[in-house]
Scaffold this motif. Structure first.
Motif, PDB file in Angstrom:
ATOM      1  N   PHE A  85     -73.296 -27.468  47.117  1.00 26.75           N
ATOM      2  CA  PHE A  85     -74.642 -27.736  47.866  1.00 26.75           C
ATOM      3  C   PHE A  85     -74.697 -26.186  48.666  1.00 26.75           C
ATOM      4  N   TRP A  86     -75.891 -26.244  49.408  1.00 29.72           N
ATOM      5  CA  TRP A  86     -76.122 -24.837  49.970  1.00 29.72           C
ATOM      6  C   TRP A  86     -75.832 -24.940  51.530  1.00 29.72           C
ATOM      7  N   LEU A  87     -75.794 -23.835  52.217  1.00 31.10           N
ATOM      8  CA  LEU A  87     -75.848 -24.059  53.682  1.00 31.10           C
ATOM      9  C   LEU A  87     -77.216 -23.937  54.321  1.00 31.10           C
ATOM     10  N   LEU A  88     -77.281 -24.128  55.633  1.00 26.79           N
ATOM     11  CA  LEU A  88     -78.668 -24.242  56.162  1.00 26.79           C
ATOM     12  C   LEU A  88     -79.144 -22.773  56.179  1.00 26.79           C
ATOM     13  N   PHE A  89     -78.612 -21.715  56.926  1.00 23.76           N
ATOM     14  CA  PHE A  89     -79.078 -20.415  57.027  1.00 23.76           C
ATOM     15  C   PHE A  89     -78.687 -19.343  56.180  1.00 23.76           C
ATOM     16  N   GLU A  90     -77.776 -19.472  55.538  1.00 24.51           N
ATOM     17  CA  GLU A  90     -77.021 -18.378  54.751  1.00 24.51           C
ATOM     18  C   GLU A  90     -77.263 -18.979  53.081  1.00 24.51           C
ATOM     19  N   ASP A 132     -76.482 -12.834  46.026  1.00 27.12           N
ATOM     20  CA  ASP A 132     -77.963 -13.128  46.068  1.00 27.12           C
ATOM     21  C   ASP A 132     -78.169 -14.521  46.346  1.00 27.12           C
ATOM     22  N   ALA A 133     -78.994 -14.992  47.076  1.00 30.11           N
ATOM     23  CA  ALA A 133     -79.464 -16.357  47.063  1.00 30.11           C
ATOM     24  C   ALA A 133     -79.940 -17.048  45.842  1.00 30.11           C
ATOM     25  N   ALA A 134     -80.526 -16.273  44.907  1.00 30.00           N
ATOM     26  CA  ALA A 134     -80.917 -16.561  43.629  1.00 30.00           C
ATOM     27  C   ALA A 134     -79.834 -16.990  42.861  1.00 30.00           C
ATOM     28  N   ILE A 135     -78.659 -16.451  42.852  1.00 30.65           N
ATOM     29  CA  ILE A 135     -77.541 -16.576  42.129  1.00 30.65           C
ATOM     30  C   ILE A 135     -76.875 -18.024  42.854  1.00 30.65           C
ATOM     31  N   GLY A 190     -71.171 -23.174  61.091  1.00 27.79           N
ATOM     32  CA  GLY A 190     -71.359 -23.745  59.942  1.00 27.79           C
ATOM     33  C   GLY A 190     -72.603 -23.236  59.019  1.00 27.79           C
ATOM     34  N   GLY A 191     -73.582 -23.536  59.582  1.00 30.06           N
ATOM     35  CA  GLY A 191     -74.932 -23.242  58.778  1.00 30.06           C
ATOM     36  C   GLY A 191     -75.170 -21.589  58.622  1.00 30.06           C
ATOM     37  N   ALA A 192     -74.400 -20.886  59.426  1.00 30.82           N
ATOM     38  CA  ALA A 192     -74.739 -19.451  59.416  1.00 30.82           C
ATOM     39  C   ALA A 192     -73.765 -18.901  58.205  1.00 30.82           C
ATOM     40  N   GLY A 193     -72.803 -19.728  57.692  1.00 28.00           N
ATOM     41  CA  GLY A 193     -71.981 -19.333  56.525  1.00 28.00           C
ATOM     42  C   GLY A 193     -70.782 -19.328  56.608  1.00 28.00           C
ATOM     43  N   ALA A 197     -76.662 -20.886  65.070  1.00 26.76           N
ATOM     44  CA  ALA A 197     -76.144 -21.970  65.228  1.00 26.76           C
ATOM     45  C   ALA A 197     -76.762 -23.152  64.958  1.00 26.76           C
ATOM     46  N   TYR A 198     -75.918 -24.240  64.500  1.00 23.13           N
ATOM     47  CA  TYR A 198     -76.665 -25.618  64.503  1.00 23.13           C
ATOM     48  C   TYR A 198     -75.926 -26.589  64.569  1.00 23.13           C
TER      49      TYR A 198
END
Length: 397
Positions: free
Chosen positions: A355-360, A336-339, A187-190, A131-132
């Protein structure tokens, strides 16, 4: 400017995108070199009615000519804040009726956690893994991601964690629990949505043991999921609602909302149970009121679902494993996070802001302004698919 940005302004990561912003309008942000960037992020779900909406800007300017800050929150009746709360109340189910205006989502979280303890006389707080809810000390304490918390311990005591969508974990909510705080969509979890009537069963469990249910609407709220609040999609009415981000079109704001009976507890024993200097700021409140009116007048809530359908139609590619979320709160998931990292950076260089998400790490955030046009969605998705094609040709799977 970029040199001074790194020298004088505190950073949050070692490698920020570092755009040197010139101006912004509608769905575009422009840098000092004249490059236009189509904005698929909206300041992380904040600029809900686009950049420099003329109706919003006019409301801000008109209020500036009348008065700005005149007194700490809660002492003077100021028309923008009073009228905003009155109009917002129309979207609130009973018994939610009193709104405490603050400066940010994390401050709203702080107020809600305090109110839950005040209502129940209990101390235990329960949140979800991944959670965030903000980043101040109380909000950090209910963040379900240890990597981001460990160096700041000790945090506030008596906080427990359960797993979102895990029905068995609901038994861990007991008569010792003051409040349970949960995002209507994680949110941050995906961008994970509730399943199997999870929020209904969570609400029922809280009622059984007398715990306060706090729903965090900071990201899903204000039309982003096709309804005014995300929790409306899942058949519940919480005890406290937390809002922020998109409620004022990009100006700094937040609020926590509860019944009059509960909110009035902050007035006495002790007095000043929650205070803020700038909460309810008249210029910010004028912006929030204008944002609310734009969402209504431009029919943005049902359009969010139509735009979601277009995104889902277009975002079909071997490297996109699924598209999560609802409305204009979407995440394109890769393997994959690199992709994902390559997608965000390459799209940025082509004039598309993602943009990215916090944890996913595998999620590509897609949270454009609610005012984005269908044509702009098509143009942005074309860039995104072009990048995915490049990555596929390079051997990414």
């Amino acid at each position: 400017m970029l040199t001074d940005f790194f020298k004088y302004q505190a950073q949050t990561t070692p490698h920020p995108l570092g755009m040197e912003v010139s101006h912004a309008k509608g769905s575009y942000i422009y840098d000092i070199h004249g490059q236009a960037y189509l904005d698929f992020v909206a300041g992380v779900s904040a600029t809900s009615v686009g950049h420099c909406h003329p109706y919003l800007n006019d409301a801000i300017k008109k209020q500036l000519d009348l008065y700005s800050h005149v007194m700490v929150y809660g002492e003077f009746a100021q028309h923008p804040a009073v009228e905003y709360c009155k109009q917002l109340q129309k979207y609130l189910p009973a018994p939610l009726e009193k709104i405490y205006l603050v400066n940010s989502g994390t401050e709203a979280t702080e107020g809600a956690l305090k109110l839950a303890r005040r209502i129940t006389g209990r101390s235990e707080l329960i949140s979800c893994h991944n959670a965030y809810h903000g980043n101040t000390m109380g909000s950090l304490s209910v963040m379900g991601y240890e990597e981001r918390k460990q160096v700041f311990r000790p945090l506030i005591p008596d906080v427990r964690f359960i797993t979102f969508n895990n029905l068995t974990d609901l038994e861990r909510i007991t008569k010792k629990t003051a409040g349970v705080i949960v995002e209507s969509i994680q949110g941050g979890a995906g961008f994970i949505q509730p399943e199997n009537e999870y929020l209904i069963k969570l609400s029922k469990r809280c009622k059984e043991v007398g715990a306060v249910l706090i729903i965090d609407e900071i990201q899903p709220g204000f039309g982003r999921t096709g309804t005014f609040f995300g929790f409306e999609n899942f058949g519940i009415v919480p005890d406290i609602v937390i809002v922020g981000k998109g409620m004022s079109g990009g100006m700094p704001v937040g609020a926590f909302i509860a019944s009059a009976e509960h909110m009035d507890l902050l007035q006495d024993q002790p007095k000043l149970g929650h205070i803020t200097t700038f909460g309810g700021h008249p210029v910010i409140a004028a912006a929030a009121l204008a944002t609310l009116e734009i969402i209504e007048q431009e029919n943005l809530m049902p359009l969010a679902l139509e735009k979601e359908a277009l995104f889902r139609k277009l975002l079909v590619h071997p490297l996109i494993k699924e598209v999560r979320g609802r409305g204009l709160m979407l995440a394109a998931m890769t393997s994959d996070a690199a992709i994902t990292n390559e997608v965000v950076l390459r799209c940025y260089r082509r004039g598309l802001i993602l943009f990215w998400l916090l944890f996913e790490g595998k999620a590509v955030r897609i949270t454009p302004p609610l005012t984005i046009s269908f044509e702009e969605i098509e143009a942005g998705c074309a860039i995104l698919l072009e990048i995915f094609d490049e990555l596929l040709s390079e051997g990414h799977v």
